[in-house]
Design a protein around this motif. Structure first.
Motif, PDB file in Angstrom:
ATOM      1  N   LEU A  64      11.935  57.510  48.181  1.00 56.82           N
ATOM      2  CA  LEU A  64      11.130  57.461  46.960  1.00 56.82           C
ATOM      3  C   LEU A  64      11.902  57.874  45.718  1.00 56.82           C
ATOM      4  CD1 LEU A  64       7.774  58.972  48.311  1.00 56.82           C
ATOM      5  CD2 LEU A  64       8.305  56.562  47.872  1.00 56.82           C
ATOM      6  N   ALA A  65      12.827  58.841  45.867  1.00 55.01           N
ATOM      7  CA  ALA A  65      13.470  59.405  44.678  1.00 55.01           C
ATOM      8  C   ALA A  65      14.983  59.508  44.789  1.00 55.01           C
ATOM      9  CB  ALA A  65      12.878  60.786  44.383  1.00 55.01           C
ATOM     10  N   GLY A  66      15.584  58.917  45.816  1.00 56.11           N
ATOM     11  CA  GLY A  66      17.028  59.035  45.979  1.00 56.11           C
ATOM     12  C   GLY A  66      17.412  60.434  46.431  1.00 56.11           C
ATOM     13  N   LEU A  67      18.653  60.825  46.125  1.00 52.49           N
ATOM     14  CA  LEU A  67      19.138  62.148  46.538  1.00 52.49           C
ATOM     15  C   LEU A  67      18.605  63.229  45.614  1.00 52.49           C
ATOM     16  CD1 LEU A  67      22.822  61.310  47.539  1.00 52.49           C
ATOM     17  CD2 LEU A  67      20.957  62.010  49.053  1.00 52.49           C
ATOM     18  N   SER A  68      17.273  63.307  45.539  1.00 50.71           N
ATOM     19  CA  SER A  68      16.601  64.331  44.736  1.00 50.71           C
ATOM     20  C   SER A  68      16.211  65.483  45.650  1.00 50.71           C
ATOM     21  CB  SER A  68      15.352  63.737  44.068  1.00 50.71           C
ATOM     22  OG  SER A  68      14.534  64.759  43.549  1.00 50.71           O
ATOM     23  N   MET A  69      16.786  66.657  45.413  1.00 55.64           N
ATOM     24  CA  MET A  69      16.512  67.801  46.273  1.00 55.64           C
ATOM     25  C   MET A  69      15.036  68.202  46.281  1.00 55.64           C
ATOM     26  SD  MET A  69      19.019  68.739  48.071  1.00 55.64           S
ATOM     27  CE  MET A  69      19.850  67.165  48.198  1.00 55.64           C
ATOM     28  N   PRO A  70      14.347  68.250  45.124  1.00 54.36           N
ATOM     29  CA  PRO A  70      12.915  68.592  45.162  1.00 54.36           C
ATOM     30  C   PRO A  70      12.090  67.606  45.982  1.00 54.36           C
ATOM     31  CG  PRO A  70      13.763  68.851  42.940  1.00 54.36           C
ATOM     32  CD  PRO A  70      14.847  68.188  43.731  1.00 54.36           C
ATOM     33  N   ALA A  71      12.374  66.299  45.831  1.00 53.85           N
ATOM     34  CA  ALA A  71      11.610  65.288  46.575  1.00 53.85           C
ATOM     35  C   ALA A  71      11.879  65.381  48.066  1.00 53.85           C
ATOM     36  CB  ALA A  71      11.963  63.892  46.061  1.00 53.85           C
ATOM     37  N   MET A  72      13.150  65.515  48.459  1.00 54.34           N
ATOM     38  CA  MET A  72      13.486  65.608  49.879  1.00 54.34           C
ATOM     39  C   MET A  72      12.972  66.910  50.478  1.00 54.34           C
ATOM     40  SD  MET A  72      17.235  63.828  50.341  1.00 54.34           S
ATOM     41  CE  MET A  72      18.092  64.978  49.273  1.00 54.34           C
ATOM     42  N   SER A  73      12.990  67.982  49.691  1.00 58.41           N
ATOM     43  CA  SER A  73      12.486  69.265  50.188  1.00 58.41           C
ATOM     44  C   SER A  73      10.983  69.215  50.411  1.00 58.41           C
ATOM     45  CB  SER A  73      12.822  70.387  49.194  1.00 58.41           C
ATOM     46  OG  SER A  73      14.209  70.519  49.048  1.00 58.41           O
ATOM     47  N   ALA A  74      10.275  68.634  49.458  1.00 60.28           N
ATOM     48  CA  ALA A  74       8.824  68.519  49.601  1.00 60.28           C
ATOM     49  C   ALA A  74       8.472  67.658  50.817  1.00 60.28           C
ATOM     50  CB  ALA A  74       8.216  67.920  48.332  1.00 60.28           C
ATOM     51  N   GLY A  75       9.171  66.534  50.974  1.00 61.90           N
ATOM     52  CA  GLY A  75       8.922  65.677  52.131  1.00 61.90           C
ATOM     53  C   GLY A  75       9.240  66.372  53.437  1.00 61.90           C
ATOM     54  N   GLY A  76      10.354  67.092  53.480  1.00 61.68           N
ATOM     55  CA  GLY A  76      10.729  67.819  54.685  1.00 61.68           C
ATOM     56  C   GLY A  76       9.751  68.915  55.027  1.00 61.68           C
ATOM     57  N   PHE A  77       9.266  69.621  54.007  1.00 64.24           N
ATOM     58  CA  PHE A  77       8.305  70.707  54.245  1.00 64.24           C
ATOM     59  C   PHE A  77       6.998  70.158  54.809  1.00 64.24           C
ATOM     60  CE2 PHE A  77       4.936  73.611  52.804  1.00 64.24           C
ATOM     61  CZ  PHE A  77       5.400  74.797  53.347  1.00 64.24           C
ATOM     62  N   VAL A  78       6.496  69.091  54.210  1.00 63.36           N
ATOM     63  CA  VAL A  78       5.253  68.481  54.702  1.00 63.36           C
ATOM     64  C   VAL A  78       5.424  67.984  56.134  1.00 63.36           C
ATOM     65  CG1 VAL A  78       3.651  66.561  54.382  1.00 63.36           C
ATOM     66  CG2 VAL A  78       4.419  67.878  52.398  1.00 63.36           C
ATOM     67  N   ALA A  79       6.553  67.331  56.423  1.00 67.95           N
ATOM     68  CA  ALA A  79       6.788  66.802  57.768  1.00 67.95           C
ATOM     69  C   ALA A  79       6.881  67.922  58.797  1.00 67.95           C
ATOM     70  CB  ALA A  79       8.069  65.964  57.783  1.00 67.95           C
ATOM     71  N   GLY A  80       7.568  69.015  58.444  1.00 67.94           N
ATOM     72  CA  GLY A  80       7.703  70.136  59.373  1.00 67.94           C
ATOM     73  C   GLY A  80       6.374  70.799  59.678  1.00 67.94           C
ATOM     74  N   ILE A  81       5.572  71.044  58.637  1.00 66.86           N
ATOM     75  CA  ILE A  81       4.259  71.658  58.832  1.00 66.86           C
ATOM     76  C   ILE A  81       3.361  70.735  59.645  1.00 66.86           C
ATOM     77  CG2 ILE A  81       2.164  72.410  57.656  1.00 66.86           C
ATOM     78  CD1 ILE A  81       4.445  74.388  57.432  1.00 66.86           C
ATOM     79  N   LEU A  82       3.414  69.436  59.350  1.00 65.85           N
ATOM     80  CA  LEU A  82       2.581  68.473  60.078  1.00 65.85           C
ATOM     81  C   LEU A  82       2.924  68.457  61.561  1.00 65.85           C
ATOM     82  CD1 LEU A  82       0.400  66.294  59.802  1.00 65.85           C
ATOM     83  CD2 LEU A  82       2.222  64.626  59.388  1.00 65.85           C
ATOM     84  N   MET A  83       4.230  68.496  61.880  1.00 64.27           N
ATOM     85  CA  MET A  83       4.610  68.479  63.278  1.00 64.27           C
ATOM     86  C   MET A  83       4.171  69.750  63.992  1.00 64.27           C
ATOM     87  SD  MET A  83       8.193  68.286  65.324  1.00 64.27           S
ATOM     88  CE  MET A  83       8.006  69.999  65.781  1.00 64.27           C
ATOM     89  N   ALA A  84       4.306  70.894  63.326  1.00 64.63           N
ATOM     90  CA  ALA A  84       3.889  72.154  63.937  1.00 64.63           C
ATOM     91  C   ALA A  84       2.392  72.154  64.224  1.00 64.63           C
ATOM     92  CB  ALA A  84       4.257  73.318  63.018  1.00 64.63           C
ATOM     93  N   LEU A  85       1.600  71.649  63.273  1.00 60.49           N
ATOM     94  CA  LEU A  85       0.148  71.598  63.467  1.00 60.49           C
ATOM     95  C   LEU A  85      -0.231  70.615  64.569  1.00 60.49           C
ATOM     96  CD1 LEU A  85      -1.078  71.693  59.746  1.00 60.49           C
ATOM     97  CD2 LEU A  85      -1.114  73.549  61.425  1.00 60.49           C
ATOM     98  N   LEU A  86       0.421  69.451  64.588  1.00 62.45           N
ATOM     99  CA  LEU A  86       0.119  68.458  65.618  1.00 62.45           C
ATOM    100  C   LEU A  86       0.489  68.966  67.010  1.00 62.45           C
ATOM    101  CD1 LEU A  86       1.241  65.132  63.887  1.00 62.45           C
ATOM    102  CD2 LEU A  86      -1.092  65.853  64.425  1.00 62.45           C
ATOM    103  N   ALA A  87       1.621  69.643  67.123  1.00 68.82           N
ATOM    104  CA  ALA A  87       2.030  70.192  68.421  1.00 68.82           C
ATOM    105  C   ALA A  87       1.029  71.233  68.895  1.00 68.82           C
ATOM    106  CB  ALA A  87       3.430  70.798  68.317  1.00 68.82           C
TER     107      ALA A  87
END
Length: 291
Positions: A64-87
């Motif tokens: 969505l935003a290229g090598l943007s640290m805020p965008a990649m960090s936000a996406g990574g945080f959401v994905a990590g929390i989602l996986m923990a909740l799903l597990a």
């Protein structure tokens, strides 16, 4: 080569080395104590699983935003929390244990992340996400890492007592109405936050190393919780410092160099650690046999 040229000149002469060292200091102060609690709770492999879960979210942020640290960090945080909740949800409604579900989700997440980056980027981008580049940390990334460290230290200070009790005797905490499940969720959020901060510098595959290896090594030397937290942080700082120097003087990638230094501390601790190392265990066994 004198002492200054070997140990101090790289940080005195180059901004990128100072930024890299500052990021490692922040990560050591926050990630290593989190790693201690993972070890105490026998959740060491959960940290590894969550580090892989960060990748698809970071990949979406990159798309969505290229090598943007805020965008990649936000996406990574959401994905990590989602996986923990799903597990956790799958563990609750099936007969599978939580560690099995974490393994299933993290393997799937890693594959999805690699596919997303491969289809929408280059091999260089994929390597950057997987292995990071601590020498490429800039001021915005450093500010993000420092913010995550500040939040982690503050939250750990607030929840320290219930977290220790929930790690040692969760049944007692539940019996006295201590809301163990709530503290568990808060702790998982801290784990994901530090993995996201770590991936800025070390990549999704290496970030868990700075979290777990110093904590595991410290456990072979001391037992008290306070000394465990302190020693793990010091080992992470030393691993980061010497890893950066090793990378600078040999042109080895910085992330793997840092983790290799932490791994060397672990191997030394396995042999000589006074609280469970091979030599200490052999000496105790020899003493009991002679008695």
């Amino acid at each position: 080569m004198n002492f200054y040229e070997l140990f101090l000149a790289p940080f005195a002469e180059f901004d990128f080395m100072r930024y890299a060292l500052a990021s490692i200091v922040c990560l050591a102060i926050s990630a290593a104590p989190v790693g201690v609690f993972l070890v105490m709770r026998r959740m060491s492999l959960v940290g590894d699983a969550l580090s892989h879960a960060v990748l698809p979210g970071a990949a979406v942020g990159y798309m969505l935003a290229g090598l943007s640290m805020p965008a990649m960090s936000a996406g990574g945080f959401v994905a990590g929390i989602l996986m923990a909740l799903l597990a956790g949800l799958v563990s609750r409604f099936t007969t599978l244990k939580e560690d099995a579900n974490f393994a299933a989700f993290y393997l799937s997440s890693l594959a999805v992340g690699v596919v997303l980056v491969s289809e929408n980027g280059s091999n260089v981008d994929l390597l950057h996400l997987l292995f990071g580049s601590v020498l490429a940390v800039d001021l915005p990334a450093l500010q993000l890492i420092a913010a995550a460290a500040n939040v982690t230290v503050f939250v750990l200070a607030v929840i320290y007592r219930p977290l220790v009790l929930e790690s040692i005797d969760p049944l007692f905490l539940q019996a006295v109405g201590g809301k163990g499940g709530f503290w568990h969720v808060v702790f998982l959020v801290l784990v994901v936050m530090n993995l996201v901060a770590g991936f800025q510098a070390l990549g999704t595959l290496m970030s868990v190393g700075l979290m777990m290896l110093p904590a595991i090594s410290a456990r072979l030397w001391v037992r008290g919780m306070g000394t465990l937290l302190l020693l793990s942080t010091l080992l992470a700082l030393c691993g980061g410092f010497f890893g950066l120097l090793y990378s600078y003087h040999t042109d080895i990638p910085s992330g793997p160099a840092i983790i290799l230094c932490c791994g060397a501390f672990y191997l030394f601790s396995v042999v000589f650690g006074r609280e469970g190392g091979i030599v200490a265990k052999w000496l105790r066994h020899k003493k009991h046999r002679s008695a």
